[in-house]
Every structure is written in C-alpha cells, then in structure tokens.
Design a protein around this motif. Structure first.
Motif, PDB file in Angstrom:
ATOM      1  N   ASN A   5      44.499  40.575  44.497  1.00 36.83           N
ATOM      2  CA  ASN A   5      44.894  39.265  45.021  1.00 36.83           C
ATOM      3  C   ASN A   5      44.867  39.217  46.546  1.00 36.83           C
ATOM      4  O   ASN A   5      44.607  38.166  47.136  1.00 36.83           O
ATOM      5  CB  ASN A   5      46.300  38.898  44.532  1.00 36.83           C
ATOM      6  N   SER A   6      45.097  40.359  47.192  1.00 38.64           N
ATOM      7  CA  SER A   6      45.213  40.358  48.653  1.00 38.64           C
ATOM      8  C   SER A   6      43.946  40.791  49.379  1.00 38.64           C
ATOM      9  O   SER A   6      43.680  40.338  50.498  1.00 38.64           O
ATOM     10  CB  SER A   6      46.367  41.266  49.089  1.00 38.64           C
ATOM     11  N   ASP A   7      43.132  41.659  48.760  1.00 37.20           N
ATOM     12  CA  ASP A   7      42.032  42.289  49.496  1.00 37.20           C
ATOM     13  C   ASP A   7      40.662  41.650  49.279  1.00 37.20           C
ATOM     14  O   ASP A   7      39.759  41.845  50.097  1.00 37.20           O
ATOM     15  CB  ASP A   7      41.934  43.776  49.141  1.00 37.20           C
TER      16      ASP A   7
ATOM     17  N   ALA B  74      43.788  38.716  38.326  1.00 39.17           N
ATOM     18  CA  ALA B  74      43.991  38.300  39.717  1.00 39.17           C
ATOM     19  C   ALA B  74      43.262  36.987  39.977  1.00 39.17           C
ATOM     20  O   ALA B  74      42.254  36.677  39.332  1.00 39.17           O
ATOM     21  CB  ALA B  74      43.495  39.385  40.666  1.00 39.17           C
TER      22      ALA B  74
ATOM     23  N   SER C 260      45.253  47.696  40.474  1.00 38.21           N
ATOM     24  CA  SER C 260      46.159  47.031  41.410  1.00 38.21           C
ATOM     25  C   SER C 260      45.942  45.528  41.383  1.00 38.21           C
ATOM     26  O   SER C 260      45.030  45.010  42.028  1.00 38.21           O
ATOM     27  CB  SER C 260      45.952  47.574  42.834  1.00 38.21           C
ATOM     28  N   LEU C 261      46.770  44.850  40.641  1.00 38.53           N
ATOM     29  CA  LEU C 261      46.710  43.387  40.597  1.00 38.53           C
ATOM     30  C   LEU C 261      47.004  42.804  41.980  1.00 38.53           C
ATOM     31  O   LEU C 261      46.315  41.892  42.434  1.00 38.53           O
ATOM     32  CB  LEU C 261      47.711  42.853  39.570  1.00 38.53           C
ATOM     33  N   SER C 262      47.992  43.359  42.659  1.00 35.57           N
ATOM     34  CA  SER C 262      48.344  42.859  43.985  1.00 35.57           C
ATOM     35  C   SER C 262      47.218  43.103  44.978  1.00 35.57           C
ATOM     36  O   SER C 262      46.927  42.255  45.834  1.00 35.57           O
ATOM     37  CB  SER C 262      49.634  43.521  44.484  1.00 35.57           C
ATOM     38  N   GLY C 263      46.544  44.257  44.863  1.00 38.32           N
ATOM     39  CA  GLY C 263      45.427  44.559  45.750  1.00 38.32           C
ATOM     40  C   GLY C 263      44.257  43.615  45.530  1.00 38.32           C
ATOM     41  O   GLY C 263      43.595  43.195  46.488  1.00 38.32           O
TER      42      GLY C 263
ATOM     43  N   GLU D  65      43.477  44.230  36.923  1.00 39.98           N
ATOM     44  CA  GLU D  65      43.007  43.384  38.021  1.00 39.98           C
ATOM     45  C   GLU D  65      42.269  42.134  37.550  1.00 39.98           C
ATOM     46  O   GLU D  65      41.999  41.231  38.344  1.00 39.98           O
ATOM     47  CB  GLU D  65      42.089  44.204  38.941  1.00 39.98           C
TER      48      GLU D  65
ATOM     49  N   VAL E 176      39.108  46.951  46.160  1.00 37.91           N
ATOM     50  CA  VAL E 176      40.537  47.015  45.844  1.00 37.91           C
ATOM     51  C   VAL E 176      41.059  48.445  46.028  1.00 37.91           C
ATOM     52  O   VAL E 176      41.600  48.788  47.077  1.00 37.91           O
ATOM     53  CB  VAL E 176      40.813  46.479  44.432  1.00 37.91           C
ATOM     54  N   GLN E 177      40.854  49.307  45.059  1.00 34.11           N
ATOM     55  CA  GLN E 177      41.313  50.694  45.170  1.00 34.11           C
ATOM     56  C   GLN E 177      40.195  51.641  45.585  1.00 34.11           C
ATOM     57  O   GLN E 177      40.424  52.837  45.733  1.00 34.11           O
ATOM     58  CB  GLN E 177      41.880  51.181  43.830  1.00 34.11           C
TER      59      GLN E 177
ATOM     60  N   LYS F 144      49.229  46.075  33.619  1.00 41.25           N
ATOM     61  CA  LYS F 144      48.638  44.844  34.119  1.00 41.25           C
ATOM     62  C   LYS F 144      47.465  45.205  35.008  1.00 41.25           C
ATOM     63  O   LYS F 144      47.624  45.864  36.035  1.00 41.25           O
ATOM     64  CB  LYS F 144      49.681  44.050  34.921  1.00 41.25           C
TER      65      LYS F 144
END
Length: 336
Positions: free
Chosen positions: A177-179, A109, A172-175, A106, A88-89, A104
């Motif tokens: 979910n996407s990575d 996710a 990074s919640l979005s990371g 990770e 992720v990060q 929020k």
C-alpha cells in the motif's frame, strides 16, 4: 560531420543491444550449478539451474510465449506482476501468496486488488517445473524470467539475469500500500517513490516505458480525462466514450493508444502529444530533465529498449532471498 556523428551513435546503440540480447540468450539457454555453500549472501548466478533443472528457462520461455500469443495483454500483466513483487519486499514472490485464515497477503492492497493478473500462468509454469525438477525452481525466479520473456514476446529485447532467488514465507500488505507508485502521483512523488528503491530519475523514466503495453481501468484515469488540462482534448473525448463520469470503473483502455501490444517507444511519443493515460505518465513530461529524456526515447527507440533492459536488471536484483533464506515453494500461492 553531424551525419557521421549520428551514425556512430546508431552503431553504438546497435552494438549495445546486441550485447544485451546475447547475454539474455546465454542465460535463457543455460542454467546454473548451485553453490554448495549455505551462506545467504552469495551472488545470483545465470547458470544456477544448468545441472539441477536444465530445461527450466526454456520451459518458462515457451509457456510465457504461448500465453502472450494467446492473449497479448498477458505480457503486460506478467511484467507488472514482477514489478509489484520486487517493489515491496524485494524479488521474493511475496505478491503471489494468497490470504489464509491467519495470513494477509499483498493481493488485497489498493494497487493490487482486482487489478493484478497472470497468477494462473505462473502457477502453470511452476507445476510443469515441479514435474521436471521437484523443489528446485523458485517462484521468485519464475516471476523474474517471465517478465523478461514477456517483453521479448512483444518486441522488446532481453536482458541477462542472475538466478537462485528463493521464495519468501511472508508478505507485506502495508508495504504494498505504501511503496507501489500510484498513477495519481505528481512528478516529485514519482521521483521519491523510485528513489526509495534506489532508482535514479533516468531509470524511473525508462521503467515507466513498461506502460507501452497493457491496459488500465477507467477508475484509474477518470479524474484525468474529465479534469486535467495537460491532456489532448480529442484524446480525452475518445476515452470518455468508454469511461463515463459514473459507472464503468472496470472498463479498459490501452495505456499506449498507438500500439498497446507492441513493446516500442510510442508511449513517449504519446506523452509529447499530451496523450498520457495516467496523471503520473504525463507528469514525466513536466520535469525538465525527464522531458528531455522522453523526447530522446521518442526519437531513438533502441536507446529506450537498452535503458529499459538495464533498469530491469537492477529491478531484478532488489533484495532477493538466497542461500538458506526463505524456501522453494511447492505451489506459488502458499508457503510449504
């Protein structure tokens, strides 16, 4: 002539593996002197804790080994925790941060929720190291070393690790979910997900061998066992007994049906027999070059362990925080 050539290959593999194990032992029994510079770019150092916390690596190894002996599945959980952190990060322990009223993390996710495990093992290790050396050993380094020691505890080989990572103050919640690669991905999707983190196809196939240990929830493979055509029919029927069409989402099945608690190459042998649990697992046998690599690992398990170790070294070096970046958390689940 062919026999002597094959013998040379085996000798080479053994020598390479001895080198990895020796280097890993070196970094396990040593630690590092911290460089006095404040730059955030200096290299990770296998000797980072040798003067500041000389028992750090031995402590991690002991507590991880005990946890895996008590519950072998924990080895896979700790390895997965490291993977889900680094992808992720970078390897910064962001995955360990719990949600707060204003933050929020990770863990919520989709690839992580109700799935990641091993947090209590990491926190126990951190608490013990805080007693020995307050404010010295990062949660990111604990995660990284624990992943290696888990593999070793289940029969894999170790690998050398640089140390000196620091902990993030963000997540990074979005990371997440996407990575993080999905178990539903096709071959091209897998390649893209790993290439995003600069892994080659060969490294992707090697890292996928982490699925030679651990278990998975019915929710993640139900569609495969009821709908896929590239699955052994008797294997699918066995899985259906514990994974009905409706309900039982959290029922567990081993990812490697042959030896779920041993770090070996049977995962690849299973793929050849169309016994990959996840759709993404079986997809490795659909790409021409990847399928050849699967067959090679099935025949040469030492080569798999060697390649996995090399890929994990690369994994552990994904965007670490160093120098004055981040912090050394007092408790792994929250920022100071």
């Amino acid at each position: 002539m062919a026999g002597s050539s094959q013998q040379r290959v085996k000798i080479c593999l053994v020598l390479c593996l001895v080198g990895i194990v020796s280097a890993a032992e070196y970094s396990t029994s040593s630690s590092s002197t911290t460089s006095s510079g404040s730059s955030s770019n200096y290299l990770l150092n296998p000797l980072f804790y040798v003067s500041k916390c000389p028992r750090a690596l031995d402590t991690i190894k002991k507590l991880v080994t005990n946890a895996v002996l008590y519950e072998p599945r924990m080895g896979a959980s700790l390895l997965r925790l490291h993977f889900h952190d680094c992808f992720v990060q970078g390897c910064d322990a962001s995955v360990l941060l719990k949600d707060t009223a204003t933050f929020k993390g990770e863990q919520g996710a989709l690839p992580n929720v109700n799935s990641l495990r091993g947090f209590e093992v990491i926190e126990n290790i951190k608490a013990e190291l805080e007693r020995q050396c307050p404010g010295v050993v990062s949660c990111a380094d604990i995660l990284t070393v624990a992943a290696r020691d888990s593999v070793v505890a289940l029969g894999g080989v170790g690998w050398p690790l640089g140390l000196g990572r620091r902990d993030s103050t963000t997540a990074s919640l979005s990371g997440a979910n996407s990575d993080l690669p999905s178990p539903f991905l096709n071959f091209d999707g897998l390649v893209a997900a790993f290439q995003k983190k600069r892994f080659t196809v060969n490294e992707m196939v090697a890292l996928s061998g982490a699925h030679t240990i651990g278990s998975a929830r019915c929710l993640l493979f139900r569609s495969r066992i009821y709908n896929a055509t590239d699955i052994d029919s008797s294997y699918a029927e066995e899985l259906k007994a514990n994974c009905p069409k409706q309900g039982g989402d959290s029922n567990l099945s081993p990812i490697d049906t042959t030896s779920k608690n041993v770090f070996d190459s049977s995962y690849y042998t299973n793929l050849i027999s169309k016994k990959g649990l996840f759709h993404s697992d079986q997809q490795l046998f659909s790409g021409v070059s990847a399928a050849l690599q699967v067959k090679t690992y099935s025949s040469f398990p030492l080569l798999f362990k060697f390649d996995f170790a090399n890929a994990m070294v690369k994994m552990s070096n994904l965007s670490p925080l160093t120098g004055n970046q981040g912090q050394i958390r007092n408790v792994c689940s929250r920022v100071n």
